[in-house]
Design an enzyme around this catalytic site. Structure first.
Site, PDB file in Angstrom:
ATOM      1  N   HIS B 129      -4.881 -29.257  11.184  1.00 42.75           N
ATOM      2  CA  HIS B 129      -3.817 -29.259  10.182  1.00 42.75           C
ATOM      3  C   HIS B 129      -4.351 -28.518   8.945  1.00 42.75           C
ATOM      4  CE1 HIS B 129      -1.257 -31.087   7.019  1.00 42.75           C
ATOM      5  NE2 HIS B 129      -0.425 -31.439   7.978  1.00 42.75           N
ATOM      6  N   ASP B 206     -10.507 -36.498  11.353  1.00 40.81           N
ATOM      7  CA  ASP B 206      -9.167 -36.622  10.777  1.00 40.81           C
ATOM      8  C   ASP B 206      -8.350 -37.519  11.705  1.00 40.81           C
ATOM      9  OD1 ASP B 206      -6.552 -36.364  10.013  1.00 40.81           O
ATOM     10  OD2 ASP B 206      -6.556 -34.175   9.909  1.00 40.81           O
ATOM     11  N   GLN B 209      -3.324 -38.621  12.986  1.00 43.10           N
ATOM     12  CA  GLN B 209      -2.420 -38.756  14.134  1.00 43.10           C
ATOM     13  C   GLN B 209      -2.930 -39.777  15.143  1.00 43.10           C
ATOM     14  OE1 GLN B 209       0.530 -37.593  14.395  1.00 43.10           O
ATOM     15  NE2 GLN B 209       0.511 -36.137  12.714  1.00 43.10           N
ATOM     16  N   LYS B 232       1.828 -42.630   8.312  1.00 43.28           N
ATOM     17  CA  LYS B 232       1.955 -42.360   9.750  1.00 43.28           C
ATOM     18  C   LYS B 232       1.660 -43.622  10.545  1.00 43.28           C
ATOM     19  CE  LYS B 232       0.728 -37.630   8.983  1.00 43.28           C
ATOM     20  NZ  LYS B 232       1.619 -36.504   9.197  1.00 43.28           N
ATOM     21  N   CYS B 370       2.371 -27.145   9.639  1.00 43.10           N
ATOM     22  CA  CYS B 370       1.137 -27.048   8.850  1.00 43.10           C
ATOM     23  C   CYS B 370      -0.055 -26.653   9.702  1.00 43.10           C
ATOM     24  CB  CYS B 370       0.834 -28.350   8.115  1.00 43.10           C
ATOM     25  SG  CYS B 370       2.090 -28.811   6.958  1.00 43.10           S
TER      26      CYS B 370
HETATM   27  C1  LIG Z   1      -3.682 -34.139  11.770  1.00 38.25           C
HETATM   28  C2  LIG Z   1      -3.226 -34.305  10.359  1.00 38.25           C
HETATM   29  N1  LIG Z   1      -4.114 -34.245   9.360  1.00 38.25           N
HETATM   30  C3  LIG Z   1      -3.762 -34.391   8.079  1.00 38.25           C
HETATM   31  C4  LIG Z   1      -2.454 -34.603   7.726  1.00 38.25           C
HETATM   32  C5  LIG Z   1      -2.106 -34.727   6.280  1.00 38.25           C
HETATM   33  O1  LIG Z   1      -1.602 -35.988   5.975  1.00 38.25           O
HETATM   34  P1  LIG Z   1      -0.973 -36.277   4.552  1.00 38.25           P
HETATM   35  O2  LIG Z   1       0.053 -35.231   4.302  1.00 38.25           O
HETATM   36  O3  LIG Z   1      -0.384 -37.645   4.693  1.00 38.25           O
HETATM   37  O4  LIG Z   1      -2.086 -36.245   3.562  1.00 38.25           O
HETATM   38  C6  LIG Z   1      -1.485 -34.665   8.725  1.00 38.25           C
HETATM   39  C7  LIG Z   1      -0.070 -34.828   8.373  1.00 38.25           C
HETATM   40  O5  LIG Z   1       0.784 -34.346   9.058  1.00 38.25           O
HETATM   41  C8  LIG Z   1      -1.883 -34.523  10.069  1.00 38.25           C
HETATM   42  O6  LIG Z   1      -0.981 -34.567  11.056  1.00 38.25           O
END
Ligand SMILES: Cc1ncc(COP(=O)(O)O)c(C=O)c1O
Lengths: 159, 412
Positions: B129, B206, B209, B232, B370
């Site tokens: 992401h 990370d 998900q 999430k 993203c």
């Molecule tokens: C794999 C992953 N990392 C990071 C994020 C970023 O999360 P946030 O926007 O809640 O900070 C997301 C959000 O879609 C994600 O799917």
């Protein structure tokens, strides 16, 4: 609100068989429009005679709304001068963003009125207006002949 | 954990009743919410916990001597303990509240990252992401370090051999997602962490998900940093967590300065607070933390493994349904997947498809998710993404399939 109001036959037609598709070579001005939200990209090339757009073509990839809008736009602005284009552009923007409006768009919009359904889909306004932003940039940049227009990127990049 | 006995079937109808938004309509249609990977819906238990806190317990934390302030502090610190238990962290000192996964990664990049120099390398994967790409690019720009990217194959799986080959004694950090938000790929994190360790690199996982779909255990994972967002996980937005080993946090310079992160402030010099407060400058998102704790209680009452099993069944069902649709191509067919399906349909742009689905009450994500480098790899400007949560059901999938049929009608 019916989907058929958005995807009218004329829109689907212009998407399938876009008018003025391609590039003018040589040309007097060109711009690249880019909508990062959906990956829409288009390139406008213009020939100018004084303040009149004597010829215009577009090329690009995008959703049906963006392709149809660009196709309709090239038809509508060909032969018009700056002032008339500005006026048309204002009318189009007003039509696209008049959320909740039910009255018919002004008659002078002609075929462009087919895009009126977009006003009920705020998320799609940028698709339809991309080409108009690109045209605006092309006319402004006619002197130095360039410019990348990125629209719609500010508010859309997180999930 | 109070997981219900296994013989009681997973009662998705009852679970759906816990989520008020699922009984609303959109454009006059039943809402088929298939975008939980972007943000999950909140159960009543979360909504009410936040409401209760706002009505009875709010004041600033760690400050007042009065009872209400103590109540707020207890609620906030109670939430920290709830998170610690949920992820099995060794100590409360390792649980730092942030605004979300994005801020957690930025915290690590800006604080821990200060030690990097021109000969150092950071390794990520092609599946990240933007939140796990851009902070490292910025860090590399500041420090002269190099960002390396491990490739993937056409099925959307990590090329583990190439990943290994990119590791070297120069690698100081390996940062990667546990589950791809676009493809649903579950990464081979055990092997990746072990490989990173063998060259002495730290690992950042990370978990954005992952946390809502599998039990994560900081003692078992073996990573050094773990990040996730509450929203999430059926909790509120604006709050998330950074977990890191205490020994590493101790060596990290403070990040943002301000109240709460200090012990004493003099113009001749300031001393910083203990962990975890040293990394929590300013008044925190107290009600968000309360909501997150309630979401963890909720998920545990459901049984996270049972929810996962349910989502895997839906994934299989929807994958078969997708294969039966003319011109539909699934992007990302890894062997091990989470409840996520990305796809494109020949002749219909993802954005048009999204609008038609919306008209049929089906909420899905369209766009680049993203993850622009990943879109480029697959040569598509955008995809549609369907994703499941604990409340998703068969009817959602039926509605999706009908809506895709409608798209064919419109676009011919
Ligand atoms: C794999 C992953 N990392 C990071 C994020 C970023 O999360 P946030 O926007 O809640 O900070 C997301 C959000 O879609 C994600 O799917």
């Amino acid at each position: 609100m019916d989907l058929k109001d958005l995807y009218r036959d004329i829109i689907l037609d212009h998407n399938r068989h876009p008018k003025n598709f391609g590039q003018l070579d040589p040309c007097d001005s060109t711009t690249h429009g880019n909508n990062p939200l959906c990956g829409d990209r288009l390139t406008l090339t213009l020939r100018l005679e004084g303040d009149r757009v004597s010829d215009i073509r577009f090329e690009g990839k995008g959703c049906a709304i963006s392709i149809a809008s660009a196709s309709l736009m090239t038809e509508a602005v060909k032969g018009k001068d700056d002032l008339a284009i500005k006026h048309l552009s204002d009318l189009v923007h007003h039509m696209l963003t008049a959320h909740g409006e039910t009255s018919a768009p002004p008659a002078e919009l002609g075929k462009l009125a087919a895009l009126a359904g977009v006003r009920e889909y705020p998320a799609r306004v940028k698709c339809a207006s991309l080409c108009w932003h690109a045209l605006d940039a092309a006319l402004k940049h006619r002197a130095n002949n360039l410019g990348e227009t990125a629209i719609g990127c500010a508010a859309v990049s997180t999930e | 954990m109070n997981a219900r006995p296994a013989e009681i079937p997973y009662d998705v109808a009852r679970i759906r009743a816990d989520f008020p938004v699922l009984s609303t309509t959109t454009r006059g249609k039943r809402l088929a919410f298939l975008d939980s990977a972007a943000s999950a819906q909140r159960p009543l238990a979360v909504i009410e916990a936040v409401d209760r806190y706002e009505r009875t317990s709010h004041a600033n934390v760690h400050r007042g001597v009065y009872q209400l302030s103590q109540k707020a502090t207890d609620a906030f610190e109670g939430a920290r303990e709830r998170v610690r238990r949920f992820i099995n962290a060794a100590s409360l000192k390792e649980v730092i509240f942030t605004r979300g996964a994005t801020e957690s990664i930025n915290l690590v990049a800006q604080s821990w990252g200060q030690r990097l120099g021109p000969s150092d390398e950071i390794l990520i994967t092609w599946m990240e992401h933007h939140a796990n790409i851009v902070p490292w690019q910025m860090l590399c720009e500041r420090t002269g370090a190099t960002l390396k990217v491990a490739p993937i194959n056409r099925r959307g799986e990590l090329d583990i051999e190439a990943f290994r080959a990119l590791l070297s004694p120069h690698t100081k950090l390996v940062a990667f997602t546990q589950v791809s938000n676009v493809l649903g790929t579950v990464l081979p994190i055990k092997d990746m962490i072990a490989a990173a360790r063998s060259v002495g690199a730290l690992t950042l996982l990370d978990g954005a998900q992952a946390v809502a779909h599998q039990r994560v255990d900081m003692q078992a994972l073996g990573c050094d940093f773990y990040v996730f967002s509450s929203h999430k996980l059926y909790g509120p937005t604006g709050i998330g967590v950074l977990w890191a080993r205490e020994a590493i946090l101790r060596e990290m310079p403070p990040w943002q300065g301000g109240g709460d992160m200090i012990l004493t402030v003099r113009f001749s010099g300031t001393t910083y607070n203990e962990l975890p407060y040293r990394f929590e400058a300013g008044t925190p998102n107290i009600s968000g933390a309360v909501g997150l704790a309630a979401a963890m209680d909720y998920l545990d009452s459901l049984g996270i493994e049972r929810a996962h099993t349910h989502e895997q069944r839906l994934l299989a069902l929807a994958t078969v349904a997708c294969h039966s649709i003319d011109g539909l191509q699934i992007i990302g067919e890894a062997k091990e997947k989470s409840g996520v399906i990305s796809f494109v349909v020949e002749g219909v742009h993802a954005h048009d498809l999204g609008t038609i689905l919306d008209d049929e009450g089906v909420a899905v994500r369209t766009g680049h998710h993203c993850a622009m480098p990943l879109m480029e790899f697959f040569g598509v400007p955008a995809t549609l993404r369907v994703s499941f949560g604990c409340y998703s059901n068969d009817e959602d999938i039926d509605q999706l399939v009908r809506a895709l049929g409608r798209a064919r009608e419109v676009f011919g």
